[in-house]
Design an enzyme around this catalytic site. Structure first.
Site, PDB file in Angstrom:
ATOM      1  CG  PHE A   1      41.101  16.634 -29.302  1.00 39.33           C
ATOM      2  CD1 PHE A   1      41.032  17.427 -30.432  1.00 39.33           C
ATOM      3  CD2 PHE A   1      40.154  16.814 -28.289  1.00 39.33           C
ATOM      4  CE1 PHE A   1      40.042  18.390 -30.564  1.00 39.33           C
ATOM      5  CE2 PHE A   1      39.155  17.792 -28.420  1.00 39.33           C
ATOM      6  CZ  PHE A   1      39.103  18.580 -29.554  1.00 39.33           C
TER       7      PHE A   1
ATOM      8  N   GLY B   1      46.351  18.482 -22.543  1.00 35.29           N
ATOM      9  CA  GLY B   1      46.845  18.058 -23.855  1.00 35.29           C
ATOM     10  C   GLY B   1      45.935  18.580 -24.948  1.00 35.29           C
TER      11      GLY B   1
ATOM     12  CG  HIS C   1      28.917  20.042 -32.569  1.00 36.10           C
ATOM     13  ND1 HIS C   1      27.750  20.667 -32.194  1.00 36.10           N
ATOM     14  CD2 HIS C   1      29.855  20.434 -31.669  1.00 36.10           C
ATOM     15  CE1 HIS C   1      27.972  21.410 -31.128  1.00 36.10           C
ATOM     16  NE2 HIS C   1      29.234  21.287 -30.784  1.00 36.10           N
TER      17      HIS C   1
ATOM     18  CG  ASP D   1      39.339  20.637 -22.241  1.00 34.75           C
ATOM     19  OD1 ASP D   1      39.855  21.423 -23.061  1.00 34.75           O
ATOM     20  OD2 ASP D   1      38.114  20.566 -22.052  1.00 34.75           O
TER      21      ASP D   1
HETATM   22  C1  LIG Z   1      31.968  22.508 -26.977  1.00 33.92           C
HETATM   23  S1  LIG Z   1      32.986  22.156 -25.600  1.00 33.92           S
HETATM   24  C2  LIG Z   1      32.270  20.684 -24.982  1.00 33.92           C
HETATM   25  C3  LIG Z   1      32.372  20.544 -23.502  1.00 33.92           C
HETATM   26  C4  LIG Z   1      31.760  19.282 -22.880  1.00 33.92           C
HETATM   27  N1  LIG Z   1      32.319  18.083 -23.432  1.00 33.92           N
HETATM   28  C5  LIG Z   1      30.259  19.266 -22.991  1.00 33.92           C
HETATM   29  O1  LIG Z   1      29.712  18.474 -23.770  1.00 33.92           O
HETATM   30  O2  LIG Z   1      29.601  20.057 -22.297  1.00 33.92           O
HETATM   31  C6  LIG Z   1      34.465  21.612 -26.390  1.00 33.92           C
HETATM   32  C7  LIG Z   1      35.593  21.241 -25.447  1.00 33.92           C
HETATM   33  O3  LIG Z   1      36.700  20.784 -26.235  1.00 33.92           O
HETATM   34  C8  LIG Z   1      37.878  21.315 -25.704  1.00 33.92           C
HETATM   35  N2  LIG Z   1      38.899  21.381 -26.740  1.00 33.92           N
HETATM   36  C9  LIG Z   1      38.947  22.209 -27.809  1.00 33.92           C
HETATM   37  N3  LIG Z   1      40.042  21.967 -28.545  1.00 33.92           N
HETATM   38  C10 LIG Z   1      40.705  20.956 -27.918  1.00 33.92           C
HETATM   39  C11 LIG Z   1      41.901  20.247 -28.200  1.00 33.92           C
HETATM   40  N4  LIG Z   1      42.616  20.543 -29.267  1.00 33.92           N
HETATM   41  N5  LIG Z   1      42.270  19.260 -27.356  1.00 33.92           N
HETATM   42  C12 LIG Z   1      41.525  18.957 -26.244  1.00 33.92           C
HETATM   43  N6  LIG Z   1      40.362  19.602 -25.943  1.00 33.92           N
HETATM   44  C13 LIG Z   1      39.967  20.586 -26.763  1.00 33.92           C
HETATM   45  C14 LIG Z   1      37.457  22.672 -25.195  1.00 33.92           C
HETATM   46  O4  LIG Z   1      38.377  23.204 -24.271  1.00 33.92           O
HETATM   47  C15 LIG Z   1      36.096  22.372 -24.604  1.00 33.92           C
HETATM   48  O5  LIG Z   1      36.199  21.970 -23.273  1.00 33.92           O
END
Ligand SMILES: C[S@@+](CC[C@H](N)C(=O)[O-])C[C@H]1O[C@@H](n2cnc3c(N)ncnc32)[C@H](O)[C@@H]1O
Length: 339
Positions: free
Chosen positions: A230, A228, A248, A202
């Site tokens: 993604f 990192g 989503h 994350d």
């Molecule tokens: C909507 S939350 C989902 C959290 C968890 N997976 C859940 O289902 O409860 C989106 C997650 O994606 C992470 N995130 C957003 N952009 C990101 C990126 N560029 N690289 C890695 N993680 C990222 C956010 O920090 C957050 O933890």
């Protein structure tokens, strides 16, 4: 067929004014009604004093919560229901109020501009006034960050427990949760399956809050944080990759890019688990999934929710040999792809 004389406007009115009940609950959470009642029942004066409420609306407010099934009243005393006592008391492990605190603070006002979003296709959150996107604006403020990450744990708790129960974890040793937030899923997986080791990939700012949650659950030795992005980095290798409420947030090209990266990071026979409130394939029944997709319209430039069939097709295009859609709990389902 319903004859015209038996039609009533009840359902229309109930839905149209549904925000009355919704906002009553959100204000109760904001004020801390359920947390104040955590140690036992209180009468109206005691409760109003603790919450600093004006007497004019207090009785109607508490009795409305009783009628909505969110409080119980015994004579003069108000108490939590079994559900609100378990899920809406701040500081309790099962607290899901973080999601609803966020709904109250951000989504409630932003959804006021749904019509504009539908006309323009543009987000209606901080971005509308030139501010940063969802993650940047939430993550720039340590209080909001903690609230958001806690909210994710609450939102995904039921699905996380179901994923721990419904996937064949004994055949796999390592799992990377992409965008794992506070670690809700990884903690449930490791508590249920003592042989598993997990990492949360994350954004760096999430690290300390994840590590704190892993330690609070006694799992620091089996859970690690991999900072990192993604968009910039490849995904870390593991036997299983999970993505909850990730796809989503992004548009179709970005969704496909994430699925391709997951495929690259898995060994032969490895599994990708995508989970969220998947829309039913006929796009008729899962109102929560469809409304979540409208929430993505409000919150993101290109995000949208999708059906299990959509996701299976994207996974097959990324190279996954088999895909399988498995219902989890409530509106949530997972798509499991095997490389
Ligand atoms: C909507 S939350 C989902 C959290 C968890 N997976 C859940 O289902 O409860 C989106 C997650 O994606 C992470 N995130 C957003 N952009 C990101 C990126 N560029 N690289 C890695 N993680 C990222 C956010 O920090 C957050 O933890």
């Amino acid at each position: 067929m319903t004859s015209e004389s038996t039609l009533t406007p009840d359902r229309i009115m109930q839905l149209g004014l549904g925000f009355w009940g919704s906002k009553t609950l959100l204000s109760a959470i904001e004020l801390g009604v359920f947390s104040e009642l955590a140690d036992g029942a209180l009468n109206i004066d005691e409760l109003s004093k603790k919450l600093r409420l004006h007497p004019r609306g207090a009785r109607d407010f508490f009795d409305a919560l009783v009628s909505l099934g969110m409080l119980e009243r015994d004579g003069e005393l108000y108490r939590n229901t079994a559900e609100t006592g378990q899920f809406l008391v701040r500081g309790k492990l099962g607290y899901i109020g973080g999601m609803l605190e966020m709904a109250n603070e951000r989504l409630y006002p932003f959804w006021g501009s749904l019509t504009e979003a539908l006309r323009t296709g543009l987000p209606q959150n901080e971005m509308k006034t030139g501010g940063a996107g969802l993650f940047e604006s939430v993550y720039g403020d340590p209080v909001r960050l903690r609230l958001f990450l806690g909210a994710m744990t609450g939102l995904s708790m039921g699905a996380s427990q179901a994923i721990a129960a419904k996937f064949n974890w004994k055949d796999y040793q390592t799992v990377v949760d992409v965008g794992g937030a506070q670690g809700g899923l990884l903690v449930q997986l490791c508590l249920t399956h003592p042989h598993l080791r997990g990492s949360n990939f994350d954004l760096p700012v999430v690290g300390p809050i994840f590590e704190e949650y892993a330690a609070a659950n006694g799992l620091s030795d089996r859970l690690s944080f991999l900072p990192g992005s993604f968009f910039e980095d490849p995904l870390p290798a593991a036997d299983v990759i999970t993505m909850g409420h990730i796809l989503h947030d992004w548009d179709l090209d970005q969704k496909r890019m994430l699925l391709d990266k997951a495929y690259q990071a898995l060994p032969e026979g490895g599994a990708l688990i995508v989970f969220e409130s998947l829309i039913d394939d006929e796009r008729r029944q899962n109102a929560f999934g469809l409304l979540m997709s409208l929430n993505m319209l409000i919150e993101t430039p290109g995000g949208f929710d999708y059906t299990g069939k959509d996701c299976s097709e994207w996974m097959a295009a990324a190279g996954f040999k088999t895909t399988n859609v498995v219902p989890l709990v409530g509106p949530d389902a997972m798509v499991v792809g095997i490389k």
